[in-house]
Write an enzyme that holds these catalytic residues in place. Structure first.
Site, PDB file in Angstrom:
ATOM      1  N   CYS A   2       3.838  46.950 -23.432  1.00  0.00           N
ATOM      2  CA  CYS A   2       4.632  47.328 -24.587  1.00  0.00           C
ATOM      3  C   CYS A   2       4.176  48.720 -24.998  1.00  0.00           C
ATOM      4  O   CYS A   2       3.020  49.075 -24.842  1.00  0.00           O
ATOM      5  CB  CYS A   2       4.475  46.407 -25.786  1.00  0.00           C
ATOM      6  SG  CYS A   2       5.012  44.731 -25.511  1.00  0.00           S
ATOM      7  N   ARG A  27       5.728  51.009 -19.804  1.00  0.00           N
ATOM      8  CA  ARG A  27       4.848  49.956 -20.331  1.00  0.00           C
ATOM      9  C   ARG A  27       5.588  48.637 -20.578  1.00  0.00           C
ATOM     10  O   ARG A  27       4.989  47.647 -20.989  1.00  0.00           O
ATOM     11  CB  ARG A  27       4.224  50.421 -21.650  1.00  0.00           C
ATOM     12  CG  ARG A  27       3.423  51.692 -21.528  1.00  0.00           C
ATOM     13  CD  ARG A  27       2.898  52.112 -22.868  1.00  0.00           C
ATOM     14  NE  ARG A  27       1.875  51.222 -23.350  1.00  0.00           N
ATOM     15  CZ  ARG A  27       0.599  51.320 -23.072  1.00  0.00           C
ATOM     16  NH1 ARG A  27       0.171  52.290 -22.301  1.00  0.00           N
ATOM     17  NH2 ARG A  27      -0.271  50.469 -23.561  1.00  0.00           N
ATOM     18  N   TRP A  74       7.541  44.368 -23.351  1.00  0.00           N
ATOM     19  CA  TRP A  74       7.324  43.554 -22.143  1.00  0.00           C
ATOM     20  C   TRP A  74       6.977  42.184 -22.687  1.00  0.00           C
ATOM     21  O   TRP A  74       5.905  41.987 -23.249  1.00  0.00           O
ATOM     22  CB  TRP A  74       6.183  44.133 -21.313  1.00  0.00           C
ATOM     23  CG  TRP A  74       5.983  43.455 -19.999  1.00  0.00           C
ATOM     24  CD1 TRP A  74       6.585  43.749 -18.812  1.00  0.00           C
ATOM     25  CD2 TRP A  74       5.079  42.371 -19.715  1.00  0.00           C
ATOM     26  NE1 TRP A  74       6.136  42.907 -17.818  1.00  0.00           N
ATOM     27  CE2 TRP A  74       5.211  42.052 -18.348  1.00  0.00           C
ATOM     28  CE3 TRP A  74       4.190  41.633 -20.484  1.00  0.00           C
ATOM     29  CZ2 TRP A  74       4.481  41.039 -17.736  1.00  0.00           C
ATOM     30  CZ3 TRP A  74       3.462  40.612 -19.877  1.00  0.00           C
ATOM     31  CH2 TRP A  74       3.614  40.327 -18.509  1.00  0.00           C
ATOM     32  N   ASN A 100       1.555  46.273 -29.947  1.00  0.00           N
ATOM     33  CA  ASN A 100       1.248  46.166 -28.516  1.00  0.00           C
ATOM     34  C   ASN A 100      -0.008  45.314 -28.405  1.00  0.00           C
ATOM     35  O   ASN A 100      -1.039  45.699 -28.941  1.00  0.00           O
ATOM     36  CB  ASN A 100       1.000  47.577 -27.955  1.00  0.00           C
ATOM     37  CG  ASN A 100       0.339  47.558 -26.584  1.00  0.00           C
ATOM     38  OD1 ASN A 100      -0.446  48.440 -26.261  1.00  0.00           O
ATOM     39  ND2 ASN A 100       0.647  46.585 -25.779  1.00  0.00           N
ATOM     40  N   GLY A 101       0.110  44.150 -27.765  1.00  0.00           N
ATOM     41  CA  GLY A 101      -1.071  43.293 -27.634  1.00  0.00           C
ATOM     42  C   GLY A 101      -0.693  41.852 -27.874  1.00  0.00           C
ATOM     43  O   GLY A 101       0.470  41.461 -27.712  1.00  0.00           O
ATOM     44  N   GLU A 500      -1.611  46.848   0.540  1.00  0.00           N
ATOM     45  CA  GLU A 500      -0.946  47.800  -0.357  1.00  0.00           C
ATOM     46  C   GLU A 500       0.512  48.037   0.080  1.00  0.00           C
ATOM     47  O   GLU A 500       1.402  48.123  -0.763  1.00  0.00           O
ATOM     48  CB  GLU A 500      -1.755  49.115  -0.398  1.00  0.00           C
ATOM     49  CG  GLU A 500      -1.186  50.233  -1.247  1.00  0.00           C
ATOM     50  CD  GLU A 500      -1.034  49.908  -2.730  1.00  0.00           C
ATOM     51  OE1 GLU A 500      -1.508  48.860  -3.192  1.00  0.00           O
ATOM     52  OE2 GLU A 500      -0.394  50.715  -3.430  1.00  0.00           O
ATOM     53  N   LYS A 504       3.641  47.268  -2.349  1.00  0.00           N
ATOM     54  CA  LYS A 504       4.648  48.270  -2.722  1.00  0.00           C
ATOM     55  C   LYS A 504       6.045  47.717  -2.478  1.00  0.00           C
ATOM     56  O   LYS A 504       6.937  47.867  -3.312  1.00  0.00           O
ATOM     57  CB  LYS A 504       4.481  49.569  -1.914  1.00  0.00           C
ATOM     58  CG  LYS A 504       3.312  50.457  -2.270  1.00  0.00           C
ATOM     59  CD  LYS A 504       3.399  51.146  -3.615  1.00  0.00           C
ATOM     60  CE  LYS A 504       2.881  50.294  -4.716  1.00  0.00           C
ATOM     61  NZ  LYS A 504       1.543  50.352  -5.145  1.00  0.00           N
ATOM     62  N   GLU A 507       6.886  44.925  -5.049  1.00  0.00           N
ATOM     63  CA  GLU A 507       7.037  45.428  -6.412  1.00  0.00           C
ATOM     64  C   GLU A 507       8.401  46.061  -6.654  1.00  0.00           C
ATOM     65  O   GLU A 507       9.020  45.821  -7.678  1.00  0.00           O
ATOM     66  CB  GLU A 507       5.988  46.514  -6.701  1.00  0.00           C
ATOM     67  CG  GLU A 507       4.616  46.000  -7.004  1.00  0.00           C
ATOM     68  CD  GLU A 507       3.642  47.132  -7.302  1.00  0.00           C
ATOM     69  OE1 GLU A 507       2.891  47.027  -8.275  1.00  0.00           O
ATOM     70  OE2 GLU A 507       3.616  48.141  -6.556  1.00  0.00           O
ATOM     71  N   HIS A 523      -3.797  32.332  12.428  1.00  0.00           N
ATOM     72  CA  HIS A 523      -4.268  31.144  11.704  1.00  0.00           C
ATOM     73  C   HIS A 523      -3.289  30.700  10.621  1.00  0.00           C
ATOM     74  O   HIS A 523      -3.694  30.136   9.615  1.00  0.00           O
ATOM     75  CB  HIS A 523      -5.642  31.422  11.088  1.00  0.00           C
ATOM     76  CG  HIS A 523      -6.676  31.741  12.115  1.00  0.00           C
ATOM     77  ND1 HIS A 523      -7.099  30.829  13.055  1.00  0.00           N
ATOM     78  CD2 HIS A 523      -7.342  32.885  12.388  1.00  0.00           C
ATOM     79  CE1 HIS A 523      -7.993  31.393  13.848  1.00  0.00           C
ATOM     80  NE2 HIS A 523      -8.158  32.648  13.472  1.00  0.00           N
ATOM     81  N   LYS A 622       3.407  49.128 -16.155  1.00  0.00           N
ATOM     82  CA  LYS A 622       2.384  49.955 -15.511  1.00  0.00           C
ATOM     83  C   LYS A 622       0.999  49.660 -16.062  1.00  0.00           C
ATOM     84  O   LYS A 622       0.008  49.706 -15.350  1.00  0.00           O
ATOM     85  CB  LYS A 622       2.721  51.428 -15.701  1.00  0.00           C
ATOM     86  CG  LYS A 622       1.801  52.310 -14.885  1.00  0.00           C
ATOM     87  CD  LYS A 622       2.430  53.614 -14.551  1.00  0.00           C
ATOM     88  CE  LYS A 622       1.585  54.366 -13.552  1.00  0.00           C
ATOM     89  NZ  LYS A 622       1.645  53.780 -12.200  1.00  0.00           N
TER      90      LYS A 622
HETATM   91  C1  G6P Z   1      -0.112  46.668 -13.135  1.00  0.00           C
HETATM   92  C2  G6P Z   1       0.659  47.718 -12.394  1.00  0.00           C
HETATM   93  C3  G6P Z   1       0.031  47.956 -11.011  1.00  0.00           C
HETATM   94  C4  G6P Z   1      -1.443  48.281 -11.171  1.00  0.00           C
HETATM   95  C5  G6P Z   1      -2.189  47.208 -11.954  1.00  0.00           C
HETATM   96  C6  G6P Z   1      -3.603  47.637 -12.302  1.00  0.00           C
HETATM   97  O1  G6P Z   1       0.075  45.429 -12.545  1.00  0.00           O
HETATM   98  O2  G6P Z   1       2.012  47.339 -12.259  1.00  0.00           O
HETATM   99  O3  G6P Z   1       0.685  49.031 -10.376  1.00  0.00           O
HETATM  100  O4  G6P Z   1      -2.014  48.431  -9.900  1.00  0.00           O
HETATM  101  O5  G6P Z   1      -1.513  46.971 -13.186  1.00  0.00           O
HETATM  102  O6  G6P Z   1      -3.535  48.746 -13.140  1.00  0.00           O
HETATM  103  P1  G6P Z   1      -4.731  49.718 -13.426  1.00  0.00           P
HETATM  104  O7  G6P Z   1      -4.239  50.662 -14.470  1.00  0.00           O
HETATM  105  O8  G6P Z   1      -5.865  48.867 -13.932  1.00  0.00           O
HETATM  106  O9  G6P Z   1      -5.088  50.387 -12.164  1.00  0.00           O
END
Ligand code: G6P
Length: 627
Positions: A2, A27, A74, A100-101, A500, A504, A507, A523, A622
């Site tokens: 948020c 956010r 969010w 926010n929180g 990763e 990606k 996501e 396995h 994010k």
């Molecule tokens: C969220 C984001 C990811 C990120 C993760 C950790 O889930 O969508 O892209 O890798 O948080 O975020 P940080 O700021 O701790 O690296």
């Protein structure tokens, strides 16, 4: 997650708040709202969905108010519906709050307030706050203080449990904006006769670079005349803003279709900036050619490293583990922060604890570090916490919590899917592992120099990869836009890159993807394979090359279409793989910085071809500031 913004000054607040929210949409973006005070009333407008829905609603309204708060959500408590969108108001609609929180004790508070006659209109935890403030305002003795509004907010926050940042306005106090920080980020911006607050600096950088991040347990009163800061007990604190090194253009797309693509293309520059900052000229150096500004005692008798992180940062930490163990010979464990905080490893002496978080605000990572700090307090000296943060935002909550930071040099990242910040984290781990290796003399100086010289070649190799792969990945995206499942394989230092690559794709394209160590495929995951499930294998000549090629053959034998991330001129690879995403021949040890690039591009182009919102994928945020 948020995002919250606030404004008080001499301009119309609405447009400033909307522009700020646009920069905070990363956010959270399932609903948004704005409240202002005008002609003795709170005006509140909210809309479900992306910010443009709110913008269109506001366009029909004339609103010259010069004070206001805004929110982009969010959802945590309550569905993403308009009635749950912030701002939330008290029963009489005089007090408006954005948060926010999470307010953990909201259920008890809500019951108590209901019994006192307060009417609730949403399912959120936040709504208790305006009611609680209204309750305190009602009960404050007249002329009890110079700012009854501030007093009421202060009393209310003393009742709240949880991690939160809030901004509050009140129809009866049209010249006051009160903001509070308790374990969720909040920064104040200082203009000329106008003041701002926001969850993050990009929201205000177009108006001012003079900022003051609030600390936990602080309340600020913003008026057109200035800013006063207090603690929760009501004592006034003396604080000065500082100048931010961030320009408004850094948060623009600059001709790219999406922030994510722009950020992928910024990666060579990120590697160059990291090389310049972390590595000194080899001739000038004495003990180590690396300069991270960490004190010597930090490394003394180091026996073990524990790393906590989430998401992409966790993947960077896995590459870090490989480097720290193979180069510096230190046993290293990598934990999901959300798991570690409730089930930590037994206490070990002489342990370095590293928190990796690009935002510096991820609640689980911060909580895991706080837990580790606390349980080591008062222990024998060798058990005391040695805490290190790796972050792209040194001014964040992480920066306030740990004594030492390796500042990753990616610049601000807007796309929700991390790209350039991942590469920057890898660079930080190369520097840390090489520095430790130099101090512990686990790698001869000539080898260190060779590795650093190899790193210096990486930016132009990424540039070449980007140039060669843009159209290749676009072409593959055409074939795979409707694919349902993907498998990514890698081994050794490239196993985290397989993870990763899969993350990606998940996501941003919503395609199911799994990353596996290539040797584990037989396995279990091999049962998934058929002609409909493509396999991307990272095959870099070195310690496990032949093994990966054999694992790829096993997939091919099950009819999977094979895509190889492998050096350009490799004849064997050309025969086995159906499609190549060629990268230059680099040392296996350095290859993750390069092999991740085609996987980022592949995910990007598949998502773009599917017509998805690449920069703001559904359900994600994010910066995840809740547990
Ligand atoms: C969220 C984001 C990811 C990120 C993760 C950790 O889930 O969508 O892209 O890798 O948080 O975020 P940080 O700021 O701790 O690296």
């Amino acid at each position: 997650m948020c995002g919250i913004v606030g404004y008080i000054g001499t301009q119309a607040a609405t447009e400033i708040l909307l522009a700020g929210l646009e920069k905070l949409e990363y956010r959270g973006y399932d609903s948004a709202g704005i409240a202002t005070v005008w002609e003795g009333e709170v005006n509140c407008v909210r809309a479900k969905g992306k910010l443009h829905n709110l913008r269109s609603k506001l366009e029909q309204l004339e609103n010259p108010a010069q004070i206001g708060i805004g929110h982009t959500r969010w959802a945590t408590h309550g569905k993403p519906e308009e009635y749950n969108a912030h701002p939330h108001l008290d029963t009489a609609m005089r007090v408006a709050v954005v948060q926010n929180g999470i307010i953990e004790n909201y259920r008890e508070l809500r019951e108590e307030l209901k019994q006192k006659g307060h009417e609730f209109r949403s399912e959120t935890d936040t709504e208790v706050i305006p009611h609680l403030i209204a309750e305190f305002l009602k009960n404050l003795p007249a002329s009890s203080s110079s700012s009854p509004f501030l007093d009421a907010v202060r009393q209310a926050v003393n009742y709240l449990k949880g991690a939160f940042a809030i901004a509050v306005i009140c129809a009866d106090y049209p010249d006051e904006l009160i903001v509070v920080r308790q374990q969720a980020p909040l920064v104040i911006g200082f203009g000329q006769g106008e003041f701002f607050c926001a969850s993050d600096t990009p929201a205000i950088v177009a108006y001012t670079r003079a900022v003051l991040p609030l600390e936990n347990g602080e309340i600020a009163r913003l008026t057109p005349l200035g800013v006063e800061i207090y603690n929760f007990a009501g004592d006034r604190l003396k604080k000065q803003p500082r100048m931010l090194n961030l320009s408004p253009t850094m948060v623009e797309k600059q001709g790219f279709k999406h922030f994510m693509l722009k950020e992928i293309y910024e990666q060579p520059g990120v590697v160059r900036a990291s090389l310049e900052a972390y590595f000194t000229n080899i001739e000038e150096s004495s003990e180590s050619p690396i300069n991270l500004g960490l004190p010597r005692e930090f490394y003394a008798d180091l026996a073990q490293i524990q790393i906590v992180a989430c998401g992409t940062s966790w993947h960077a930490a896995l590459v870090g583990k490989y480097l720290l163990e193979q180069l510096a010979g230190i046993s290293t464990q990598v934990h999901y922060a959300s798991e570690y905080r409730y089930a930590p490893s037994p206490l070990t002496p002489n342990t370095l604890i590293i928190g990796v978080t690009q935002s510096g605000e991820t609640a689980d990572t911060l909580a895991a570090l706080a837990m580790e700090k606390e349980r080591r307090q008062g222990q024998e000296p060798q058990y005391q916490a040695r805490l290190l943060g790796i972050t792209n935002r040194p001014e964040s909550s992480l920066g306030l919590m740990v004594p030492h930071i390796i500042n990753t040099l990616a610049g601000i990242e807007i796309g929700v899917a991390a790209t350039k910040t991942f590469i920057a984290q890898l660079m930080a781990f190369y520097a840390l592992a090489l520095d430790l290796a130099a101090h512990r003399q686990t790698v001869p100086l000539e080898k260190l120099v060779e590795i650093i010289n190899g790193l210096r070649q990486i930016p132009k190799e990424i540039e070449a990869t980007l140039e060669a792969q843009e159209s290749l990945t676009e072409h593959l995206a055409h074939d795979f836009a409707e694919t349902k499942d993907f498998i990514f394989l890698g081994r050794g230092i490239n196993f985290p890159i397989a993870l990763e690559g899969a993350l990606k794709l998940k996501e941003i394209s919503y395609i199911h993807a799994e990353g596996y160590p290539a040797g584990e495929m037989k396995h279990g995951p091999i049962a998934l394979l058929d002609a409909k499930v493509p396999v991307v294998a990272i095959a870099i000549p070195g310690s496990v090359y032949e093994k990966v090629i054999s694992n790829a053959q096993e997939a091919k034998a099950r009819d999977s279409r094979l895509i190889g991330v492998t050096p350009v001129n490799d004849g064997e690879a050309a025969e086995i793989f159906n499609d190549l995403l060629p990268v230059s021949s680099v040392d296996e040890l350095l290859s993750p910085i390069l092999t991740v690039v085609p996987l980022q591009l592949l995910a990007y182009h598949i998502a773009a071809r599917r017509g998805l919102d690449v920069d703001q994928p559904r359900n994600l945020a994010k910066s995840v500031t809740v547990e």
